[in-house]
Scaffold this motif. Structure first.
Motif, PDB file in Angstrom:
ATOM      1  N   GLU A  92      21.311  26.348 -10.003  1.00  0.00           N
ATOM      2  CA  GLU A  92      21.874  26.558 -11.337  1.00  0.00           C
ATOM      3  C   GLU A  92      23.033  27.544 -11.296  1.00  0.00           C
ATOM      4  OE1 GLU A  92      19.671  26.393 -15.388  1.00  0.00           O
ATOM      5  OE2 GLU A  92      19.485  28.468 -14.662  1.00  0.00           O
ATOM      6  N   ARG A  93      22.874  28.644 -10.576  1.00  0.00           N
ATOM      7  CA  ARG A  93      23.968  29.613 -10.469  1.00  0.00           C
ATOM      8  C   ARG A  93      25.156  29.015  -9.733  1.00  0.00           C
ATOM      9  NH1 ARG A  93      19.727  32.813  -8.994  1.00  0.00           N
ATOM     10  NH2 ARG A  93      20.369  32.721  -6.803  1.00  0.00           N
ATOM     11  N   SER A  94      24.889  28.283  -8.661  1.00  0.00           N
ATOM     12  CA  SER A  94      25.988  27.730  -7.869  1.00  0.00           C
ATOM     13  C   SER A  94      26.836  26.760  -8.676  1.00  0.00           C
ATOM     14  CB  SER A  94      25.431  27.019  -6.626  1.00  0.00           C
ATOM     15  OG  SER A  94      24.776  27.934  -5.784  1.00  0.00           O
ATOM     16  N   GLN A  95      26.203  26.040  -9.575  1.00  0.00           N
ATOM     17  CA  GLN A  95      26.943  25.102 -10.403  1.00  0.00           C
ATOM     18  C   GLN A  95      27.754  25.813 -11.476  1.00  0.00           C
ATOM     19  OE1 GLN A  95      24.803  22.765 -13.339  1.00  0.00           O
ATOM     20  NE2 GLN A  95      26.043  20.965 -12.867  1.00  0.00           N
ATOM     21  N   SER A  96      27.211  26.861 -12.063  1.00  0.00           N
ATOM     22  CA  SER A  96      27.780  27.384 -13.307  1.00  0.00           C
ATOM     23  C   SER A  96      28.602  28.659 -13.163  1.00  0.00           C
ATOM     24  CB  SER A  96      26.654  27.636 -14.323  1.00  0.00           C
ATOM     25  OG  SER A  96      25.726  28.582 -13.813  1.00  0.00           O
ATOM     26  N   MET A  97      28.382  29.473 -12.122  1.00  0.00           N
ATOM     27  CA  MET A  97      28.968  30.814 -12.074  1.00  0.00           C
ATOM     28  C   MET A  97      29.870  30.983 -10.865  1.00  0.00           C
ATOM     29  SD  MET A  97      25.774  33.175 -13.290  1.00  0.00           S
ATOM     30  CE  MET A  97      24.657  32.599 -14.576  1.00  0.00           C
ATOM     31  N   ARG A  98      31.152  31.317 -11.117  1.00  0.00           N
ATOM     32  CA  ARG A  98      32.144  31.404 -10.047  1.00  0.00           C
ATOM     33  C   ARG A  98      33.065  32.593 -10.290  1.00  0.00           C
ATOM     34  NH1 ARG A  98      33.593  24.936 -10.745  1.00  0.00           N
ATOM     35  NH2 ARG A  98      31.408  24.257 -10.658  1.00  0.00           N
ATOM     36  N   LEU A  99      33.068  33.522  -9.338  1.00  0.00           N
ATOM     37  CA  LEU A  99      33.964  34.675  -9.427  1.00  0.00           C
ATOM     38  C   LEU A  99      35.396  34.246  -9.147  1.00  0.00           C
ATOM     39  CD1 LEU A  99      32.369  37.731  -7.573  1.00  0.00           C
ATOM     40  CD2 LEU A  99      32.858  37.554 -10.014  1.00  0.00           C
ATOM     41  N   ASP A 100      36.347  34.878  -9.831  1.00  0.00           N
ATOM     42  CA  ASP A 100      37.757  34.613  -9.530  1.00  0.00           C
ATOM     43  C   ASP A 100      38.169  35.381  -8.271  1.00  0.00           C
ATOM     44  OD1 ASP A 100      38.116  37.263 -10.377  1.00  0.00           O
ATOM     45  OD2 ASP A 100      38.944  36.699 -12.315  1.00  0.00           O
ATOM     46  N   SER A 112      38.430  52.363  -4.602  1.00  0.00           N
ATOM     47  CA  SER A 112      38.667  53.168  -5.802  1.00  0.00           C
ATOM     48  C   SER A 112      38.705  52.343  -7.082  1.00  0.00           C
ATOM     49  CB  SER A 112      39.968  53.967  -5.654  1.00  0.00           C
ATOM     50  OG  SER A 112      41.069  53.090  -5.439  1.00  0.00           O
ATOM     51  N   GLU A 113      39.224  51.120  -7.015  1.00  0.00           N
ATOM     52  CA  GLU A 113      39.336  50.307  -8.222  1.00  0.00           C
ATOM     53  C   GLU A 113      38.385  49.114  -8.222  1.00  0.00           C
ATOM     54  OE1 GLU A 113      43.396  49.129  -8.521  1.00  0.00           O
ATOM     55  OE2 GLU A 113      44.142  51.165  -8.854  1.00  0.00           O
ATOM     56  N   ALA A 114      37.608  48.965  -7.168  1.00  0.00           N
ATOM     57  CA  ALA A 114      36.831  47.741  -7.000  1.00  0.00           C
ATOM     58  C   ALA A 114      35.774  47.552  -8.084  1.00  0.00           C
ATOM     59  CB  ALA A 114      36.176  47.731  -5.623  1.00  0.00           C
ATOM     60  N   ALA A 115      35.083  48.622  -8.464  1.00  0.00           N
ATOM     61  CA  ALA A 115      34.002  48.475  -9.436  1.00  0.00           C
ATOM     62  C   ALA A 115      34.526  47.980 -10.781  1.00  0.00           C
ATOM     63  CB  ALA A 115      33.260  49.806  -9.604  1.00  0.00           C
ATOM     64  N   GLY A 116      35.639  48.544 -11.225  1.00  0.00           N
ATOM     65  CA  GLY A 116      36.207  48.115 -12.503  1.00  0.00           C
ATOM     66  C   GLY A 116      36.694  46.673 -12.462  1.00  0.00           C
ATOM     67  N   ILE A 117      37.325  46.300 -11.362  1.00  0.00           N
ATOM     68  CA  ILE A 117      37.804  44.916 -11.226  1.00  0.00           C
ATOM     69  C   ILE A 117      36.631  43.945 -11.214  1.00  0.00           C
ATOM     70  CG2 ILE A 117      38.958  43.296  -9.672  1.00  0.00           C
ATOM     71  CD1 ILE A 117      40.719  45.682  -8.785  1.00  0.00           C
ATOM     72  N   LEU A 118      35.570  44.299 -10.482  1.00  0.00           N
ATOM     73  CA  LEU A 118      34.416  43.411 -10.406  1.00  0.00           C
ATOM     74  C   LEU A 118      33.761  43.248 -11.777  1.00  0.00           C
ATOM     75  CD1 LEU A 118      32.540  41.667  -8.734  1.00  0.00           C
ATOM     76  CD2 LEU A 118      31.189  43.721  -8.224  1.00  0.00           C
ATOM     77  N   ALA A 119      33.674  44.319 -12.538  1.00  0.00           N
ATOM     78  CA  ALA A 119      33.077  44.221 -13.876  1.00  0.00           C
ATOM     79  C   ALA A 119      33.858  43.247 -14.761  1.00  0.00           C
ATOM     80  CB  ALA A 119      33.007  45.599 -14.524  1.00  0.00           C
ATOM     81  N   GLN A 120      35.172  43.320 -14.713  1.00  0.00           N
ATOM     82  CA  GLN A 120      36.000  42.398 -15.497  1.00  0.00           C
ATOM     83  C   GLN A 120      35.823  40.956 -15.017  1.00  0.00           C
ATOM     84  OE1 GLN A 120      40.045  43.785 -15.314  1.00  0.00           O
ATOM     85  NE2 GLN A 120      39.564  45.792 -16.181  1.00  0.00           N
ATOM     86  N   SER A 121      35.784  40.770 -13.711  1.00  0.00           N
ATOM     87  CA  SER A 121      35.645  39.420 -13.173  1.00  0.00           C
ATOM     88  C   SER A 121      34.269  38.839 -13.468  1.00  0.00           C
ATOM     89  CB  SER A 121      35.886  39.434 -11.663  1.00  0.00           C
ATOM     90  OG  SER A 121      37.226  39.770 -11.365  1.00  0.00           O
TER      91      SER A 121
END
Length: 480
Positions: free
Chosen positions: A98-106, A442-451
């Motif tokens: 179900e996750r593999s079909q529906s959820m994809r990180l940019d 340094s910026e990874a956590a914020g970027i991941l949250a947005q993605s």
């Protein structure tokens, strides 16, 4: 001895006893490193130094760097807060399909996820990692920046999973796409092995036993044999997969793979949990475990993702006793191999109802020498003269390490990553005092949250019922 480094007077050390083929403790140890390799190990000599740069090992446990043979660092951190309680009852509780079909990180999210995962790997003492990912621009740049020793595993497949109902998984085939992916993977692995750092290698990775055509699987193992690379694929990782492979071929995935020649000493089998005699399969016979042992294949054991939905390999001790070569991976976030050691040990004891079926030494062996040998690298996963200087210093003064009567037990059962202070690859520091040395997070956590937020919104366009991610995997608590 210009350019040499001396780790001096480590209170405890985990050294490789080649004659006994096992790790052993030593006290008061000096270790000399030159040109990225260990050139001398011996009792502490207060007069020894020469021209070597000195690292003080007092109050420390010196141990080999850990070898993680199965990770998906470019995606799994994006499932924090999503995956932990998610599952589909109609699919024997796994939520994989179900996750593999529906959820994809940019792409931005995958880069950020990778940075956070690599930092987490270091923090738990990993020095070598197998990165199994769909390739993207900048993938190897992060590897180089990290300082880790990385096996680059660009995945490819002939089919993708789909769903039309909770009880239904479908395979949508595109053989041409699989062939294109295979060609692209070869170019990427070649590029990795030309890298000037000498730390990048290739691993042949057809993604899943059920999503890759038979001829492409044969060509994949042939490529691994011809190039001397290790080979890996996901196999026997889900009841749905096993039942589908039995429907197609009349036999289990492990036995079918054996018939194709995929079970070899260079093969690392991702998970291999649902064997013919696993109670969740209910298949006749008990051949799979013995077959893996006979052919010399290794198993990448990653207990966390399966334990989350109520399943586990049955079991670490039984596989080892049968002669299966055992290695460890993390698969999901957190990428904490020390915690995976503890979980592997506890699950084995519970499955066997036997304290002696797994212990600290056996899981530590799997997380070091077991993984290194599975990758064909007898110079990793151990502290011995001639081995690469991939090592870890653990703070014995950390409260969770005290009293340090048996430092490995304290590390595996109590302290885990919290006591790891310094990590070295080829004698170069890649992690020190709680932070990566070269990797920018340094910026990874914020970027991941947005993605992740975008991924959850966009899920409605991919899910078979049109649900967004919050509907697929709701929060653990509701709001007032």
């Amino acid at each position: 001895m210009a350019g040499a480094t001396l780790i001096r007077n480590a209170d405890w050390a985990v050294l490789w006893d080649a004659a006994a083929q096992r790790h052993a403790y030593a006290r008061g140890v000096d270790m000399l490193i030159r040109d990225g390799a260990i050139v001398a190990i011996g009792p502490h000599n207060p007069m020894a130094r020469g021209d070597a740069a000195v690292i003080d090992g007092a109050g420390m446990l010196l141990m080999p760097g850990l070898v993680n043979v199965h990770t998906h660092p470019t995606t799994e951190p994006g499932f924090r807060g999503v995956r932990e309680d998610h599952g589909v009852p109609e699919q024997q509780m796994t939520g994989l399909f179900e996750r593999s079909q529906s959820m994809r990180l940019d792409a931005a999210g995958r880069n950020a996820a990778m940075r956070l995962a690599y930092a987490e790997l270091m923090s738990a003492g990993v020095t070598s990692v197998v990165d199994l990912s769909a390739p993207f621009e900048g993938w190897m740049d992060v590897m180089r920046e990290s300082g880790l020793r990385v096996w680059v595993g660009p995945g490819y497949a002939s089919a993708r999973w789909g769903m039309s109902a909770p009880q239904t998984v479908e395979w949508h085939w595109d053989p041409a796409a699989g062939r294109r992916g295979f060609q692209a993977a070869q170019a990427i692995m070649d590029e990795a092995e030309r890298d000037l750092s000498g730390r990048l290698s290739g691993i042949v990775f057809p993604a899943q036993i059920d999503t890759v055509e038979e001829d492409l699987l044969r060509d994949s193992i042939a490529l691994a044999e011809a190039t001397g690379r290790p080979f890996t694929t996901h196999i026997a990782q889900a009841v749905v997969e096993v039942r589908e492979m039995i429907r197609r071929h009349g036999t289990t995935p492990i036995q079918w793979a054996g018939g194709l020649g995929l079970l070899t000493p260079r093969s690392i089998l991702g998970h291999a949990i649902f064997t013919d005699d696993h109670p969740s399969i209910g298949w006749h016979g008990s051949r799979d475990v013995a077959l893996m042992a006979e052919r010399g294949a290794a198993v990448a054991h990653c207990p966390s993702p399966f334990a989350r939905y109520g399943e586990h390999l049955k079991h670490f001790g039984r596989y080892g006793d049968a002669g299966v070569r055992m290695a460890l991976g993390t698969d999901v976030a957190p990428h904490n191999l020390i915690e995976e050691m503890r979980l592997a040990l506890l699950l084995a004891r519970n499955a066997a109802h036997d304290l002696s079926t797994a212990d600290t030494a056996s899981v530590f062996h799997a997380g070091t020498v077991g993984g290194a040998d599975a990758l064909g690298r007898s110079d990793l996963g151990r502290l011995a003269v001639g081995a690469k200087a991939d090592c870890v210093l653990v703070d014995l003064g950390h409260p969770l390490m005290a009293p340090p009567r048996d430092p490995l037990r304290s590390l595996v059962f109590h302290a885990a990553d919290r006591a790891v202070r310094h990590v070295f690859v080829g004698g170069n520091a890649i992690y020190a005092n709680g932070r990566p040395v070269g990797l920018d997070v340094s910026e990874a956590a914020g970027i991941l949250a947005q993605s992740q937020a975008k991924m959850l919104r966009d899920a409605a366009g991919h899910d078979y019922r049109g649900r967004d991610g919050d509907a697929i995997a709701s929060l653990s608590l509701g709001f007032i």
